[in-house]
Structures are given as C-alpha cells and as structure tokens.
Write an enzyme that holds these catalytic residues in place. Sequence first.
Site, PDB file in Angstrom:
ATOM      1  N   CYS A 119     -36.172 -12.583  28.807  1.00 24.91           N
ATOM      2  CA  CYS A 119     -35.874 -12.936  27.419  1.00 24.91           C
ATOM      3  C   CYS A 119     -35.242 -14.327  27.459  1.00 24.91           C
ATOM      4  CB  CYS A 119     -34.919 -11.904  26.834  1.00 24.91           C
ATOM      5  SG  CYS A 119     -34.449 -12.247  25.138  1.00 24.91           S
ATOM      6  N   CYS A 160     -30.076  -7.097  22.200  1.00 23.18           N
ATOM      7  CA  CYS A 160     -30.641  -7.835  21.075  1.00 23.18           C
ATOM      8  C   CYS A 160     -29.560  -8.253  20.072  1.00 23.18           C
ATOM      9  CB  CYS A 160     -31.642  -6.942  20.380  1.00 23.18           C
ATOM     10  SG  CYS A 160     -33.132  -7.814  20.003  1.00 23.18           S
ATOM     11  N   CYS A 178     -28.936 -15.493  10.273  1.00 27.36           N
ATOM     12  CA  CYS A 178     -29.009 -14.033  10.210  1.00 27.36           C
ATOM     13  C   CYS A 178     -27.616 -13.445  10.408  1.00 27.36           C
ATOM     14  CB  CYS A 178     -29.974 -13.510  11.270  1.00 27.36           C
ATOM     15  SG  CYS A 178     -31.633 -14.212  11.106  1.00 27.36           S
ATOM     16  N   GLY A 209     -31.799 -18.904  19.444  1.00 26.79           N
ATOM     17  CA  GLY A 209     -32.590 -19.895  18.710  1.00 26.79           C
ATOM     18  C   GLY A 209     -33.828 -19.311  18.048  1.00 26.79           C
ATOM     19  N   CYS A 228     -28.391 -21.756  16.831  1.00 27.79           N
ATOM     20  CA  CYS A 228     -29.534 -21.454  15.966  1.00 27.79           C
ATOM     21  C   CYS A 228     -29.311 -22.056  14.587  1.00 27.79           C
ATOM     22  CB  CYS A 228     -29.713 -19.940  15.846  1.00 27.79           C
ATOM     23  SG  CYS A 228     -31.235 -19.470  14.975  1.00 27.79           S
ATOM     24  N   CYS A 256     -26.548 -11.410  13.752  1.00 27.80           N
ATOM     25  CA  CYS A 256     -26.833 -11.985  15.073  1.00 27.80           C
ATOM     26  C   CYS A 256     -25.682 -12.883  15.530  1.00 27.80           C
ATOM     27  CB  CYS A 256     -28.131 -12.786  15.009  1.00 27.80           C
ATOM     28  SG  CYS A 256     -28.567 -13.565  16.571  1.00 27.80           S
ATOM     29  N   GLU A 309     -28.135 -18.631  27.031  1.00 28.56           N
ATOM     30  CA  GLU A 309     -28.203 -17.388  27.795  1.00 28.56           C
ATOM     31  C   GLU A 309     -29.639 -16.894  27.880  1.00 28.56           C
ATOM     32  OE1 GLU A 309     -23.689 -15.751  26.945  1.00 28.56           O
ATOM     33  OE2 GLU A 309     -25.303 -14.928  25.731  1.00 28.56           O
ATOM     34  N   SER A 346     -39.283 -10.733  13.477  1.00 30.27           N
ATOM     35  CA  SER A 346     -38.055  -9.976  13.207  1.00 30.27           C
ATOM     36  C   SER A 346     -38.011  -9.713  11.707  1.00 30.27           C
ATOM     37  CB  SER A 346     -36.828 -10.796  13.635  1.00 30.27           C
ATOM     38  OG  SER A 346     -36.837 -10.952  15.030  1.00 30.27           O
ATOM     39  N   LEU A 347     -38.410  -8.517  11.305  1.00 24.90           N
ATOM     40  CA  LEU A 347     -38.587  -8.237   9.876  1.00 24.90           C
ATOM     41  C   LEU A 347     -37.317  -7.622   9.258  1.00 24.90           C
ATOM     42  CD1 LEU A 347     -40.705  -8.388   7.615  1.00 24.90           C
ATOM     43  CD2 LEU A 347     -41.406  -6.078   8.248  1.00 24.90           C
ATOM     44  N   HIS A 348     -36.930  -6.448   9.721  1.00 15.44           N
ATOM     45  CA  HIS A 348     -35.676  -5.763   9.349  1.00 15.44           C
ATOM     46  C   HIS A 348     -35.574  -5.292   7.900  1.00 15.44           C
ATOM     47  CE1 HIS A 348     -34.800  -7.118  13.290  1.00 15.44           C
ATOM     48  NE2 HIS A 348     -34.505  -8.340  12.948  1.00 15.44           N
TER      49      HIS A 348
END
Length: 348
Positions: free
Chosen positions: A107, A339, A118, A165, A114, A121, A94, A220-222
């Site tokens: 995007c 996201c 995570c 991915g 992937c 996700c 996608e 992408s820290l979070h």
Amino acid sequence: MKKEKKDIRSLTKEQLRDFFVSIGEKAFRGNQVYEWLWSKAAHDFDAMTNLSKEVRQLLEEHFVINHIQVDEMQRSNDGTIKNAVKLHDGLTVESVLIPTFSRTTACVSSQVGCSLDCQFCATARLKRMRNLNADEIYDQVVAIDQESRLYNGIPLSNIVYMGMGEPLMNYKNVLASIEKITSPEGLGMSPKRITVSTSGVPKMIKKLADDEVKFNLAVSLHSAIDEVRTQIMPFNASFPLKDLKESLIYWYQKTKRRVTYEYLIWKDINDKPKDIAALVEFCKAIPCKVNIIEYNPIDDGAFQQADAQVTSAYQRALEQAGITVTVRRSRGKDIDAACGQLANKSSK
C-alpha cells in the site's frame, strides 16, 4: 559556484545516452545506467559494477540518486509491516506491507499529506506538502518487496495506491511510477496486479480511460447519498455523485473493466436501510464489486464502526442484487497501519 547535481532518475534512457555521448563515451553506457536505476534499483553509483571507476566518478560529479530511506519499520502481530519513509528533502510518508495467505500487497503513498478533506482519514489532517516523484513511489514498492522476501519468503504480488494522498491529484507522477513498475526494463510487474484507489475525481477518471491504462480502478465511495457523502467527504460538493457515476460509466465503456467500490460503514452515519438501498442503486450503473472495509477509529470522535448486523444487511442486499461483495477485516491496527490511519505519527 558549485554546480547543483541533477536527479539522475528524472532523465529518460535517451537523455542518459545523450549524456554519455556528450562526454565522449559510448551511448550504450546510458542503457547500462538505466538498467541499474530501474531494473536493479541501485541506490548509489558505486554499485554499478560494469562501469569503470572513471565513469562512476563522472556520474557522481554530475548526478544524484534521491533515494528514499526507511526511517522506521514497525511489524504488527498479524504480519503487517508499516514503513515511515524519509524522502530526500526530510519529509516523511508511510507505506504498508499487507500479507495474506494468497497474496502480499504493498500500500503506497502518492503525496505528502493530502489536499482532500475526508473527515474520517488521519492523512487529511496533514496539509498537502507536495506530490511524490515517480521514483519515490517506485522506491516504496522496492523496499516493501525486499521486506516481503525477507520476512515472508515470497515476493510482492500486488500494489494498491491507497496510502497517503489522492493519486489522481498527482496524475503524471503516479502514471510514470506505474510505467516504471510494469515495464520489462523496470520491475516487470503486471498492471493487472496494480490498483489505483481514488476518492473520485470525475475529470481524472475520464482521463485514465482516455489514456487506456491497464491497471485496476477503485473508488472510495462510503455513501451513495450526496448529503451524507458531502458531510464525510466535503469535496463531494464539487464532484457530486452524478458526475462521479457519469465518469465511471465512461471508464467502463472505454476499458470494459469493472470498478471496485471501497466502503466503510459507520454508526449513525451510513447505517440505515436508505443508505443500503442507495448503494445498491448506484452499483447498477456498471459492473462492479463492493469491498466493505472494517473501520479503524483515528480518535474517539464521531466515526465509529457500525454494528456487525448492519454489515450483514449491506452484504445481503448487494448479493441479492447480484453484486459481488467482500468484507475486508482490518490489518495492522496495533501499529496504526490500517485504512485511514496513515498520518506520520513518527515524524515530529
């Protein structure tokens, strides 16, 4: 036995020139074909109108253009477009067009599924089936650019490698796709308008710096607390925050370009004062910017958007520490294009 046709876009310009010389044609025909493939994004050989019918027939006999197809396109109420993109082998990824008043952003996906895990996700729930080739990433950009011109009347302005991915786990093809997108012989886009977003693979971040790439880096820290980050992003156990920080310091020393930290805030996960303090501390390592993103639940599970006052508290603390922070509202929620939501619901 029927000879298998070669993917023509796997050839360099020199290899195309050599092919034409080998069949008794002039080498410059290779330049013409290369321009059709990468500058004009031709899908089939018949479109190459400055080549004779015989030459086009020869190309047809020897080669194939493994072009993507937009299998399904969904348009959101806010103008966001999501494409389900069918690849030549029947697999689907996608990609998303995000229009705002100041820019239009593509995007794009870099893998089918992937390899990272995570927890928040949707893509992570699909096993990684394969890496995308450079041309398959390039095709997503061309398709979105055409849609942006058609529906918004303006060309694409920015690209983020933030779809399905982990881009740095497909390093070679991601960099090759960016080379084609930025080359004057390709789409001629400025690398400053391209951002590669990674979950944080220290070794590969250092390689980016060594390879002197000109595009932007986002992480992408979070969470800036190892235990919390490992809980939500289990691969953090192998690539802990101290290694990530060291690789980002190396990146900044080599490139002198600030990093963007993508940050989602969840209720009861990273919404405490200690989480805010840890992020502020982590941000002091190098010049950076924090992008707080509104979360879109992928089910009714553990991950729920934190209260608005927590976002405000993060924002205040970062600004007081002199760190640039933006809060990004979610786009394309009604078509699962936001996201963390890309997961091929369209594919059986």
